[in-house]
Design a protein around this motif. Structure first.
Motif, PDB file in Angstrom:
ATOM      1  N   GLU A   1       0.899  -1.005   0.271  1.00  0.00           N
ATOM      2  CA  GLU A   1      -0.085   0.103  -0.022  1.00  0.00           C
ATOM      3  C   GLU A   1       0.700   1.256  -0.193  1.00  0.00           C
ATOM      4  OE1 GLU A   1      -2.056   0.062   3.085  1.00  0.00           O
ATOM      5  OE2 GLU A   1      -3.954  -1.505   2.952  1.00  0.00           O
TER       6      GLU A   1
ATOM      7  N   ASN B   1       3.390   2.309   2.593  1.00  0.00           N
ATOM      8  CA  ASN B   1       2.241   2.335   3.791  1.00  0.00           C
ATOM      9  C   ASN B   1       2.941   0.811   4.670  1.00  0.00           C
ATOM     10  OD1 ASN B   1       1.028   2.894   6.072  1.00  0.00           O
ATOM     11  ND2 ASN B   1      -0.919   2.053   4.980  1.00  0.00           N
ATOM     12  N   GLU B   2       2.372   0.088   4.244  1.00  0.00           N
ATOM     13  CA  GLU B   2       2.535  -1.513   4.529  1.00  0.00           C
ATOM     14  C   GLU B   2       2.097  -1.939   3.656  1.00  0.00           C
ATOM     15  OE1 GLU B   2      -1.136  -2.478   7.030  1.00  0.00           O
ATOM     16  OE2 GLU B   2      -2.279  -1.787   6.120  1.00  0.00           O
TER      17      GLU B   2
HETATM   18 MG    MG Z   1      -3.730  -0.478   4.982  1.00  0.00          MG
END
Ligand code: MG
Ligand code: ADP
Length: 394
Positions: free
Chosen positions: A263, A275-276
């Motif tokens: 992400e 993000n992750e």
């Molecule tokens: Mg997420």
């Protein structure tokens, strides 16, 4: 040691840890290619367990159950992000080909490790995480750099769909926020000025081949994915290239075999933040089921079976609409209703997927609809029309 060089061919069993909707769609993809599937899940009734050839109802750490799975399956993957690493290690020690392996899954289970990992490779991927600070002890609270506020305090483990997160506006509010999260290990992350959110879906085969899907643009509501649209309407071609290159570099860095979602945030100033990562097929990749040559679940099968990967080409613009349990209740009441499927099914280019969950709950993922179009605008309009007919604000 088991021979892990030959492909596993149709007719064989493939194993999946977790029986949720991701496991169900994996099972359907595997079965349509002629494989049999063994699902292990602690829940007696699960979307995947109910359609698999073999269902083992057991805890993930139940050694006898893992042995039973290993006796059937020469390859196992996971659909459940928080599957204990120990289960994957135990399967591997029984000679099973586990893809992705436990170290990759563990990384995604812990935001602290994940943010460190993203920061470590920033010089090679060109995209790093948001500025952040780890909070594990009371003393850490006083040392958070002032420029991280306003920030988002996130638990290191078990967070999903925006759960386990609190926005912290000023340093003075941090002790209370941390106490509210039970003083478990957390990351405080600077709250960034997001323009929009996207995710990259990459797959790596046993032979080190890496393929990428077109990046999807995601809209969340109340922390839960609402729509994913491809091609990403706001993303510039150079940004897309940069994101795909970063995701491909990351999947190789961890020697990951399987489907990986990364992400990203695109900021108002044009910068991109990682993000992750999710060590499995992802909700934002459901569009691939109807809009691409090979779906993300087919790729999961292919990577586990040590087959060449499928083509990721987009066949048509698409907008995916998530269907949450809220739809089964009239307005905001607790009055039960059946969603207007007749209206959805009247759309020739709306592809309905329901996960076979018998109990709808507010916020529970019950299904999704892939709305296709000849042009991007048409796909988006179709999606908005279907949403409106279901009573979802488009
Ligand atoms: Mg997420
Ligand atoms: P989860 O594991 O619950 O998906 P995320 O870290 O992806 O947790 O956060 C959920 C959502 O919160 C993101 O999709 C984004 O909309 C928002 N968010 C998370 N971190 C930030 C941040 N640093 N700045 C701004 N918004 C954020």
């Amino acid at each position: 040691m088991a021979d892990h060089s030959e492909p596993i061919l149709p007719g064989s069993y493939l194993g999946i840890l977790g029986g949720g909707q991701l496991g169900r769609m994996f099972t359907q993809a595997a079965q349509s290619m002629g494989y049999k599937v063994c699902v292990l899940d602690p829940d007696a009734e699960s979307p995947a367990g109910s359609i698999a050839e073999k269902f083992i109802k057991a805890d993930y750490t139940d050694s006898a159950a893992l042995k039973e799975m290993a006796s059937l399956c020469t390859s196992v993957s996971t659909e459940f992000e928080n599957v204990p690493a120990q289960a994957l290690d135990e399967l591997e020690s029984l000679g099973v080909f586990v893809a992705p392996r436990s170290s990759c899954v563990s990384l995604a289970q812990n935001r602290i490790a994940e943010k460190n990992f993203l920061a470590t490779w920033k010089s090679e991927t060109n995209i790093g995480p948001a500025p952040n600070f780890v909070i594990e002890h009371d003393a850490d609270v006083a040392h958070v750099p002032a420029d991280l506020f306003p920030g988002i305090l996130k638990t290191a483990r078990m967070g999903y769909d925006g759960k386990g997160q609190i926005t912290v506006y000023a340093a003075a509010d941090l002790p209370a926020a941390w106490a509210e999260l039970g003083k478990v290990p957390c990351v405080l992350e600077k709250r960034m000025e997001l323009d929009f959110e996207v995710s990259a879906l990459v797959v790596r085969g046993y032979d080190d081949a890496v393929v990428a899907y077109p990046v999807s643009q995601n809209i969340h509501r109340d922390g839960i994915l609402h729509t994913s649209t491809v091609p990403a309407p706001s993303l510039k071609p150079l940004q897309e290239k940069k994101i795909i290159d970063a995701a491909k570099a990351l999947i190789r860095k961890i020697d990951y075999v399987g489907v990986l979602c990364v992400e990203f945030f695109v900021l108002k100033n044009g910068d991109i933040i990682a993000n992750e990562i999710a060590p499995r097929p992802h909700n934002s990749g459901h569009y691939t089921m109807d809009a691409c040559v090979s779906s993300q679940f087919e790729q999961q099968v292919r990577s586990m079976a040590r087959l060449p990967l499928g083509d990721t080409r987009l066949l048509a613009p698409v907008s995916m609409l998530n269907l949450l349990g809220d739809l089964w209740f009239e307005g905001n009441s607790d009055q039960a209703q059946e969603p207007a499927w007749n209206k959805v099914l009247a759309h020739p280019d709306a592809k309905l997927h329901l996960y076979g969950k018998s109990v709808p709950r507010v916020g529970r993922k019950m299904g999704h609809i892939n709305c296709l179009g000849e042009a991007l605008n048409e796909a988006r309009q179709n999606c908005a029309a279907v949403a409106t007919e279901l009573g979802i604000e488009p």
